[in-house]
Scaffold this motif. Structure first.
Motif, PDB file in Angstrom:
ATOM      1  N   HIS A 111     101.689  68.291  81.562  1.00 53.34           N
ATOM      2  CA  HIS A 111     101.022  67.373  80.727  1.00 53.34           C
ATOM      3  C   HIS A 111     100.237  66.426  81.610  1.00 53.34           C
ATOM      4  CE1 HIS A 111     104.726  68.120  78.484  1.00 53.34           C
ATOM      5  NE2 HIS A 111     105.675  68.083  79.535  1.00 53.34           N
ATOM      6  N   GLN A 112      99.056  66.193  80.669  1.00 55.43           N
ATOM      7  CA  GLN A 112      97.867  65.526  81.580  1.00 55.43           C
ATOM      8  C   GLN A 112      98.086  63.945  81.477  1.00 55.43           C
ATOM      9  OE1 GLN A 112      97.033  67.578  78.519  1.00 55.43           O
ATOM     10  NE2 GLN A 112      96.966  69.204  79.916  1.00 55.43           N
ATOM     11  N   LEU A 113      99.054  63.463  80.294  1.00 50.96           N
ATOM     12  CA  LEU A 113      99.335  62.128  80.169  1.00 50.96           C
ATOM     13  C   LEU A 113     100.938  61.699  80.058  1.00 50.96           C
ATOM     14  CD1 LEU A 113      97.780  59.392  79.372  1.00 50.96           C
ATOM     15  CD2 LEU A 113      97.990  60.153  77.214  1.00 50.96           C
ATOM     16  N   ALA A 114     101.228  60.790  80.392  1.00 48.62           N
ATOM     17  CA  ALA A 114     102.631  60.273  80.331  1.00 48.62           C
ATOM     18  C   ALA A 114     102.665  58.910  79.798  1.00 48.62           C
ATOM     19  CB  ALA A 114     103.563  60.595  81.711  1.00 48.62           C
ATOM     20  N   ILE A 115     103.745  58.676  78.782  1.00 47.36           N
ATOM     21  CA  ILE A 115     103.859  57.348  78.242  1.00 47.36           C
ATOM     22  C   ILE A 115     105.161  56.768  78.482  1.00 47.36           C
ATOM     23  CG2 ILE A 115     103.668  55.625  76.362  1.00 47.36           C
ATOM     24  CD1 ILE A 115     101.307  57.420  75.469  1.00 47.36           C
ATOM     25  N   TYR A 116     105.448  55.755  79.398  1.00 45.52           N
ATOM     26  CA  TYR A 116     106.669  55.241  79.378  1.00 45.52           C
ATOM     27  C   TYR A 116     106.928  53.926  78.730  1.00 45.52           C
ATOM     28  CZ  TYR A 116     110.761  53.770  82.709  1.00 45.52           C
ATOM     29  OH  TYR A 116     112.025  53.232  82.960  1.00 45.52           O
ATOM     30  N   PHE A 117     107.853  54.172  77.655  1.00 45.75           N
ATOM     31  CA  PHE A 117     108.253  52.833  77.010  1.00 45.75           C
ATOM     32  C   PHE A 117     109.321  52.114  77.451  1.00 45.75           C
ATOM     33  CE2 PHE A 117     110.699  50.663  73.691  1.00 45.75           C
ATOM     34  CZ  PHE A 117     109.561  50.180  73.049  1.00 45.75           C
ATOM     35  N   LEU A 132     106.527  50.363  87.271  1.00 42.18           N
ATOM     36  CA  LEU A 132     106.129  51.520  86.850  1.00 42.18           C
ATOM     37  C   LEU A 132     104.914  52.104  87.652  1.00 42.18           C
ATOM     38  CD1 LEU A 132     106.888  50.812  83.114  1.00 42.18           C
ATOM     39  CD2 LEU A 132     108.175  52.056  84.604  1.00 42.18           C
ATOM     40  N   ARG A 133     103.907  51.220  87.645  1.00 43.32           N
ATOM     41  CA  ARG A 133     102.769  51.720  88.166  1.00 43.32           C
ATOM     42  C   ARG A 133     102.865  52.227  89.668  1.00 43.32           C
ATOM     43  NH1 ARG A 133      98.218  47.496  87.827  1.00 43.32           N
ATOM     44  NH2 ARG A 133      96.784  49.086  88.253  1.00 43.32           N
ATOM     45  N   LEU A 134     103.765  51.433  90.428  1.00 45.46           N
ATOM     46  CA  LEU A 134     104.060  52.188  91.665  1.00 45.46           C
ATOM     47  C   LEU A 134     104.773  53.532  91.608  1.00 45.46           C
ATOM     48  CD1 LEU A 134     104.123  51.396  94.896  1.00 45.46           C
ATOM     49  CD2 LEU A 134     106.335  50.423  94.490  1.00 45.46           C
ATOM     50  N   GLY A 135     105.573  53.532  90.745  1.00 39.24           N
ATOM     51  CA  GLY A 135     106.251  55.018  90.564  1.00 39.24           C
ATOM     52  C   GLY A 135     105.321  56.127  90.138  1.00 39.24           C
ATOM     53  N   PHE A 136     104.317  55.584  89.199  1.00 44.99           N
ATOM     54  CA  PHE A 136     103.642  56.699  88.712  1.00 44.99           C
ATOM     55  C   PHE A 136     102.486  57.106  89.848  1.00 44.99           C
ATOM     56  CE2 PHE A 136     103.511  54.496  84.319  1.00 44.99           C
ATOM     57  CZ  PHE A 136     104.640  55.340  83.953  1.00 44.99           C
ATOM     58  N   SER A 137     102.090  56.193  90.771  1.00 45.15           N
ATOM     59  CA  SER A 137     101.064  56.296  91.898  1.00 45.15           C
ATOM     60  C   SER A 137     101.436  57.379  92.850  1.00 45.15           C
ATOM     61  CB  SER A 137     100.798  54.952  92.402  1.00 45.15           C
ATOM     62  OG  SER A 137     101.740  54.665  93.309  1.00 45.15           O
ATOM     63  N   SER A 138     102.732  57.670  92.857  1.00 44.50           N
ATOM     64  CA  SER A 138     103.227  58.666  93.898  1.00 44.50           C
ATOM     65  C   SER A 138     102.765  59.971  93.362  1.00 44.50           C
ATOM     66  CB  SER A 138     104.678  58.346  94.109  1.00 44.50           C
ATOM     67  OG  SER A 138     104.881  57.328  94.704  1.00 44.50           O
ATOM     68  N   VAL A 139     102.473  60.297  92.116  1.00 42.64           N
ATOM     69  CA  VAL A 139     102.305  61.661  91.743  1.00 42.64           C
ATOM     70  C   VAL A 139     100.568  61.846  91.583  1.00 42.64           C
ATOM     71  CG1 VAL A 139     102.807  63.366  90.010  1.00 42.64           C
ATOM     72  CG2 VAL A 139     104.425  61.858  90.974  1.00 42.64           C
ATOM     73  N   GLU A 140     100.136  62.731  92.066  1.00 42.61           N
ATOM     74  CA  GLU A 140      98.549  63.104  91.699  1.00 42.61           C
ATOM     75  C   GLU A 140      98.390  63.785  90.330  1.00 42.61           C
ATOM     76  OE1 GLU A 140      97.060  64.865  95.084  1.00 42.61           O
ATOM     77  OE2 GLU A 140      97.194  62.878  96.266  1.00 42.61           O
ATOM     78  N   ASN A 141      97.326  63.823  89.657  1.00 46.12           N
ATOM     79  CA  ASN A 141      96.885  64.603  88.775  1.00 46.12           C
ATOM     80  C   ASN A 141      97.744  64.331  87.448  1.00 46.12           C
ATOM     81  OD1 ASN A 141      94.932  66.034  90.428  1.00 46.12           O
ATOM     82  ND2 ASN A 141      96.620  67.159  91.189  1.00 46.12           N
ATOM     83  N   VAL A 142      98.145  63.163  87.359  1.00 48.39           N
ATOM     84  CA  VAL A 142      98.760  62.789  85.935  1.00 48.39           C
ATOM     85  C   VAL A 142      98.581  61.554  85.705  1.00 48.39           C
ATOM     86  CG1 VAL A 142     101.143  62.606  84.829  1.00 48.39           C
ATOM     87  CG2 VAL A 142     100.868  64.471  86.285  1.00 48.39           C
ATOM     88  N   GLN A 143      97.985  61.101  84.517  1.00 50.24           N
ATOM     89  CA  GLN A 143      97.592  59.938  84.205  1.00 50.24           C
ATOM     90  C   GLN A 143      98.755  59.259  83.471  1.00 50.24           C
ATOM     91  OE1 GLN A 143      94.997  58.142  84.818  1.00 50.24           O
ATOM     92  NE2 GLN A 143      94.379  59.800  86.212  1.00 50.24           N
ATOM     93  N   SER A 144      99.270  58.109  83.770  1.00 49.99           N
ATOM     94  CA  SER A 144     100.465  57.564  83.413  1.00 49.99           C
ATOM     95  C   SER A 144     100.440  56.159  82.750  1.00 49.99           C
ATOM     96  CB  SER A 144     101.722  57.718  84.463  1.00 49.99           C
ATOM     97  OG  SER A 144     101.942  58.925  84.942  1.00 49.99           O
ATOM     98  N   VAL A 145     100.991  55.600  81.804  1.00 57.24           N
ATOM     99  CA  VAL A 145     100.711  54.378  81.138  1.00 57.24           C
ATOM    100  C   VAL A 145     102.094  53.987  80.836  1.00 57.24           C
ATOM    101  CG1 VAL A 145      99.826  53.444  79.162  1.00 57.24           C
ATOM    102  CG2 VAL A 145      98.873  55.687  79.895  1.00 57.24           C
ATOM    103  N   PRO A 146     102.107  52.593  81.320  1.00 55.16           N
ATOM    104  CA  PRO A 146     103.389  51.561  80.822  1.00 55.16           C
ATOM    105  C   PRO A 146     103.221  51.424  79.418  1.00 55.16           C
ATOM    106  CG  PRO A 146     102.410  50.950  82.948  1.00 55.16           C
ATOM    107  CD  PRO A 146     101.270  51.996  81.959  1.00 55.16           C
ATOM    108  N   MET A 147     104.079  51.438  78.503  1.00 54.63           N
ATOM    109  CA  MET A 147     104.085  50.575  77.088  1.00 54.63           C
ATOM    110  C   MET A 147     105.294  49.670  77.166  1.00 54.63           C
ATOM    111  SD  MET A 147     104.137  52.878  73.561  1.00 54.63           S
ATOM    112  CE  MET A 147     103.763  52.307  72.026  1.00 54.63           C
TER     113      MET A 147
END
Length: 249
Positions: A111-117, A132-147
């Motif tokens: 999955h290239q994109l992840a959305i966390y609601f 959320l951004r801190l947790g997301f930042s630990s994984v490369e090559n995935v763009q993750s978005v807080p909603m």
């Protein structure tokens, strides 16, 4: 190019979920929720035109996968790495760990994109987003978005339904309660129910909220939490498709 998206939420009335009891669903087994639909509508309008052509927006469940919060909680038992610290306020480390688990799952499954609601409720918007951004930042090559609607997702829908639609909607973030058990005049679900013509104190069904998400003007909602989601989604899209490729509403 974005061809596959992973989402998570709190239940059927936001990002939706499985219709067969499974913790991870896609395709025919995934019922989109109102906020998943809203995210899809925004995505379609922000994506570069050339990427839009690769996604069937009539059947978004065919390229979206929903992972439940409970499944993420289970995965954090082996992946957990965050504890309250100067970077994470007390009460938010669980979200950082779930975000890490979600991004890790997205990376492993293409999955290239992840959305966390998650509704902000009575919590601190900035603390939740930072976790959320801190947790997301630990994984490369995935763009993750807080909603993170403030106080809840219904506030975004109320913005387009109130007597003066789309005007002064920022005030909703503080006027509405983050508690569903609050009085009828400021509990988001009950306020939305009143605006939809339901009997006093009644709350709209998931289907009724989905119908609102279909018609609300995504270009006219002007609220800090909504605008932040749009900004973060735009940044994530450009993280995959290239800087300057995103369109503006």
């Amino acid at each position: 190019m974005i061809t596959s998206i992973l989402v998570t939420g709190e239940g059927s009335s936001d990002m939706g979920g499985s219709n067969n009891g499974h913790s991870i669903s896609s395709g025919a087994s995934y019922n989109l929720g109102p906020m998943a639909l809203l995210a899809v509508r925004l995505l379609r309008n922000i994506l570069p035109t050339w990427n839009e052509e690769y996604l069937d927006f009539q059947s978004p469940n065919n390229w979206m996968t929903c992972i439940s919060g409970n499944e993420l909680a289970n995965q954090t038992k082996t992946l957990s790495k965050y504890r309250p610290s100067k970077k994470i306020q007390k009460g938010y480390s669980e979200h950082a760990n779930r975000a890490f688990a979600m991004a890790n799952y997205a990376q492993q499954h293409g999955h290239q994109l992840a959305i966390y609601f998650h509704d902000t409720d009575k919590g601190d918007f900035d603390a939740l987003r930072d976790a959320l951004r801190l947790g997301f930042s630990s994984v490369e090559n995935v763009q993750s978005v807080p909603m993170l609607p403030k106080p809840t997702s219904e506030a975004w829908l109320i913005c387009g339904r109130k007597r003066d639609p789309y005007a002064h909607c920022t005030a909703l973030e503080t006027q509405l309660s983050g508690n569903d058990a609050a009085s009828a005049h400021n509990a988001p679900k009950k306020v939305l129910g009143q605006l939809l013509g339901l009997k006093a104190g009644a709350e709209p069904t998931t289907e009724q909220q989905y119908a609102e998400a279909e018609v609300v003007d995504i270009a006219c909602i002007n609220m800090p939490s909504y605008n932040q989601f749009k900004t973060d989604l735009t940044t994530a899209i450009e993280g995959v498709c290239g800087h300057g490729t995103a369109r503006t509403l």
